[in-house]
Scaffold this motif. Structure first.
Motif, mmCIF file in Angstrom:
data_model
loop_
_atom_site.group_PDB
_atom_site.id
_atom_site.type_symbol
_atom_site.label_atom_id
_atom_site.label_comp_id
_atom_site.label_asym_id
_atom_site.label_seq_id
_atom_site.Cartn_x
_atom_site.Cartn_y
_atom_site.Cartn_z
ATOM 1 N N ARG A 39 -17.035 -9.156 5.351
ATOM 2 C CA ARG A 39 -16.953 -7.836 4.743
ATOM 3 C C ARG A 39 -17.903 -6.855 5.407
ATOM 4 N N ALA A 40 -19.096 -7.328 5.713
ATOM 5 C CA ALA A 40 -20.104 -6.458 6.313
ATOM 6 C C ALA A 40 -19.672 -5.978 7.696
ATOM 7 N N GLN A 41 -18.855 -6.771 8.375
ATOM 8 C CA GLN A 41 -18.433 -6.406 9.721
ATOM 9 C C GLN A 41 -17.290 -5.393 9.734
ATOM 10 N N LYS A 42 -16.650 -5.217 8.598
ATOM 11 C CA LYS A 42 -15.557 -4.252 8.554
ATOM 12 C C LYS A 42 -16.093 -2.830 8.664
ATOM 13 N N PRO A 43 -15.482 -2.000 9.502
ATOM 14 C CA PRO A 43 -15.926 -0.605 9.585
ATOM 15 C C PRO A 43 -15.528 0.173 8.338
ATOM 16 N N ARG A 44 -16.273 1.209 8.037
ATOM 17 C CA ARG A 44 -15.927 2.086 6.918
ATOM 18 C C ARG A 44 -15.237 3.324 7.487
ATOM 19 N N ARG A 50 4.277 12.383 -5.196
ATOM 20 C CA ARG A 50 3.140 13.302 -5.239
ATOM 21 C C ARG A 50 2.046 12.786 -4.311
ATOM 22 N N ALA A 51 1.118 13.678 -3.944
ATOM 23 C CA ALA A 51 0.029 13.284 -3.061
ATOM 24 C C ALA A 51 -0.859 12.252 -3.746
ATOM 25 N N ALA A 52 -1.261 11.229 -2.999
ATOM 26 C CA ALA A 52 -2.159 10.212 -3.540
ATOM 27 C C ALA A 52 -3.486 10.849 -3.940
ATOM 28 N N LYS A 53 -3.999 10.473 -5.108
ATOM 29 C CA LYS A 53 -5.270 11.029 -5.580
ATOM 30 C C LYS A 53 -6.446 10.098 -5.296
ATOM 31 N N THR A 54 -6.170 8.822 -5.120
ATOM 32 C CA THR A 54 -7.236 7.859 -4.869
ATOM 33 C C THR A 54 -6.830 6.915 -3.751
ATOM 34 N N ILE A 55 -7.814 6.283 -3.159
ATOM 35 C CA ILE A 55 -7.543 5.324 -2.096
ATOM 36 C C ILE A 55 -6.798 4.111 -2.649
ATOM 37 N N LYS A 56 -7.009 3.807 -3.934
ATOM 38 C CA LYS A 56 -6.317 2.665 -4.539
ATOM 39 C C LYS A 56 -4.808 2.861 -4.515
ATOM 40 N N GLN A 57 -4.368 4.107 -4.761
ATOM 41 C CA GLN A 57 -2.935 4.393 -4.732
ATOM 42 C C GLN A 57 -2.353 4.153 -3.352
ATOM 43 N N LEU A 58 -3.082 4.619 -2.329
ATOM 44 C CA LEU A 58 -2.593 4.477 -0.964
ATOM 45 C C LEU A 58 -2.631 3.022 -0.511
ATOM 46 N N LEU A 59 -3.719 2.333 -0.835
ATOM 47 C CA LEU A 59 -3.854 0.935 -0.432
ATOM 48 C C LEU A 59 -2.854 0.039 -1.161
ATOM 49 N N HIS A 60 -2.437 0.466 -2.345
ATOM 50 C CA HIS A 60 -1.414 -0.294 -3.055
ATOM 51 C C HIS A 60 -0.106 -0.281 -2.273
ATOM 52 N N MET A 61 0.161 0.831 -1.586
ATOM 53 C CA MET A 61 1.381 0.939 -0.788
ATOM 54 C C MET A 61 1.253 0.197 0.540
ATOM 55 N N VAL A 62 0.033 0.127 1.080
ATOM 56 C CA VAL A 62 -0.205 -0.545 2.367
ATOM 57 C C VAL A 62 -1.400 -1.483 2.203
ATOM 58 N N PRO A 63 -1.230 -2.584 1.501
ATOM 59 C CA PRO A 63 -2.352 -3.491 1.216
ATOM 60 C C PRO A 63 -2.940 -4.141 2.466
ATOM 61 N N LEU A 89 -4.074 -2.803 5.010
ATOM 62 C CA LEU A 89 -5.197 -2.043 5.564
ATOM 63 C C LEU A 89 -6.541 -2.661 5.201
ATOM 64 N N ARG A 90 -6.621 -3.290 4.042
ATOM 65 C CA ARG A 90 -7.889 -3.854 3.567
ATOM 66 C C ARG A 90 -8.435 -4.940 4.499
ATOM 67 N N LYS A 91 -7.560 -5.566 5.254
ATOM 68 C CA LYS A 91 -8.001 -6.631 6.158
ATOM 69 C C LYS A 91 -8.823 -6.092 7.331
ATOM 70 N N HIS A 92 -8.650 -4.820 7.638
ATOM 71 C CA HIS A 92 -9.243 -4.275 8.857
ATOM 72 C C HIS A 92 -10.423 -3.347 8.628
ATOM 73 N N ALA A 93 -10.554 -2.782 7.431
ATOM 74 C CA ALA A 93 -11.643 -1.827 7.190
ATOM 75 C C ALA A 93 -11.810 -1.612 5.688
ATOM 76 N N THR A 94 -12.912 -0.972 5.344
ATOM 77 C CA THR A 94 -13.087 -0.480 3.982
ATOM 78 C C THR A 94 -12.902 1.029 4.035
ATOM 79 N N PHE A 95 -12.457 1.617 2.921
ATOM 80 C CA PHE A 95 -12.040 3.015 2.965
ATOM 81 C C PHE A 95 -12.625 3.831 1.825
ATOM 82 N N ASP A 96 -12.894 5.097 2.142
ATOM 83 C CA ASP A 96 -13.118 6.123 1.138
ATOM 84 C C ASP A 96 -12.001 7.144 1.325
#
Length: 358
Positions: A13-18, A39-52, A54-61
């Motif tokens: 986890r620590a090695q993943k870029p933010r 509608r436009a995504a309001k949170t990163i959770k909404q977007l990551l739910h559509m493309v899960p 992504l979590r394997k490669h980085a952490t996101f804000d």
């Protein structure tokens, strides 16, 4: 054994870029609400739910900056986007920035941000979008956002620090990019400059042209964020009436003219359709007239033929191999900095972000 496994997980986890995702509207960041309305995504959770994946490669804000069709964006939005990016870079919290943007004016916003961040940039920044919504069968949205994250993570490893447009299977320098199709998945191109990288089943391959991160510290206070919106861009056609141009010049609202010329810089110069008197008058009124070509990937050579030579003699300015998007954005950027018409051509042809051949 369990303790060792936990350590490995924490280390991974620590090695993943933010990565900071900045939402600017457009199709790619649309998600369905409870009623199925996009509608436009309001949170990163909404977007990551559509493309899960992504979590394997980085952490996101995630931060939503705009929620309009990109055709409704304007220079004040470019300022907002660039300001957010500059402050994110300076904060040191992120290793990369991803803009999710509508396709119609993506090249304009990306070019504007590249001019503001300039050569001091020390992390990669990428713009992407899609032709179809994320929930549409056969969409390119998932493909594009996954590939953009792959490009950014590889750029981080190689210390590439460019503002890029990532779309379909190419990575383009933002300030050289243009939209080339309203429907094709390969919607963006860079006709006057090679792609910065290629995308394939073997991964991301950056070319030598890609710029490395600056070693100098990045400070947002060193950036110029503003753009002058009083730039008029006209597409010249046979029979264009000079009276229209005179009305624009004397409106008091035009601070610069960009003429998308016929050929490599030719401007009508004969009889009642001659635009040469208009160029002379604009120059006398200290309204710079910039000549560009409407040919994709072309370069202005206004002095080659008589009509173009007459335009230059009247005071027009050539724009080299800047594409028409970059010409418009750069003129707006330079005018906002108070650059005078007498020095505009020199500044226009001096690279800020690799947008013109030196």
């Amino acid at each position: 054994m369990v303790k060792k496994l936990k350590k490995v997980v924490r280390k991974t986890r620590a090695q993943k870029p933010r990565i900071l995702i900045l939402g600017c509207g457009g199709t790619i960041a649309m998600v369905p609400d409870r009623k199925g309305v996009l509608r436009a995504a309001k949170t990163i959770k909404q977007l990551l739910h559509m493309v899960p994946t992504l979590r394997k490669h980085a952490t996101f804000d995630f931060k939503q900056l705009s929620n309009v069709d990109s055709s409704d964006l304007n220079p004040s939005d470019w300022t907002k986007f660039a300001f957010e990016a500059a402050n994110a870079v300076e904060s040191g919290k992120y290793q990369a920035i991803l803009f999710a943007h509508g396709t119609d004016t993506m090249a304009y916003s990306a070019t504007a941000v590249s001019f503001v961040l300039g050569e001091r940039l020390n992390i990669p920044v990428a713009f992407t979008g899609s032709q179809l919504p994320m929930v549409k069968f056969g969409t390119d949205a998932r493909f594009n956002i996954e590939n953009t994250v792959l490009v950014l993570t590889e750029a981080i490893k190689q210390r590439i620090a460019e503002v890029m447009v990532v779309f379909y299977d190419v990575v383009l320098r933002a300030s050289r990019s243009i939209k080339i199709s309203e429907a094709a998945f390969a919607a963006f191109g860079s006709p006057a400059f090679p792609p910065l990288a290629g995308l394939s089943a073997t991964g991301v391959t950056f070319r030598p042209e890609a710029r490395r991160a600056s070693k100098a510290p990045f400070r947002a206070e060193d950036c110029d964020f503003h753009f002058n919106a009083d730039v008029v861009v006209l597409d010249l056609v046979p029979g264009f009436k000079p009276g229209i141009l005179f009305d624009i010049i004397h409106s008091g609202k035009c601070k610069a003219l960009v003429l998308r010329s016929l050929g490599a810089g030719n401007v009508p110069s004969r009889d009642e359709f001659s635009l040469i008197p208009c160029i002379k008058e604009a120059t006398q009124l200290k309204i710079p007239v910039v000549i560009t070509t409407k040919f994709v990937g072309g370069t202005t050579h206004a002095g080659t033929y008589g009509p173009g030579r007459a335009a230059l003699d009247a005071g027009a300015i050539e724009s080299g191999d800047l594409n028409d998007v970059a010409v418009h954005v750069k003129v707006a950027f330079l005018l906002a900095q108070g650059v005078r018409p007498t020095t505009l051509q020199r500044r226009l042809l001096a690279p800020l972000a690799g947008e013109v051949s030196a």
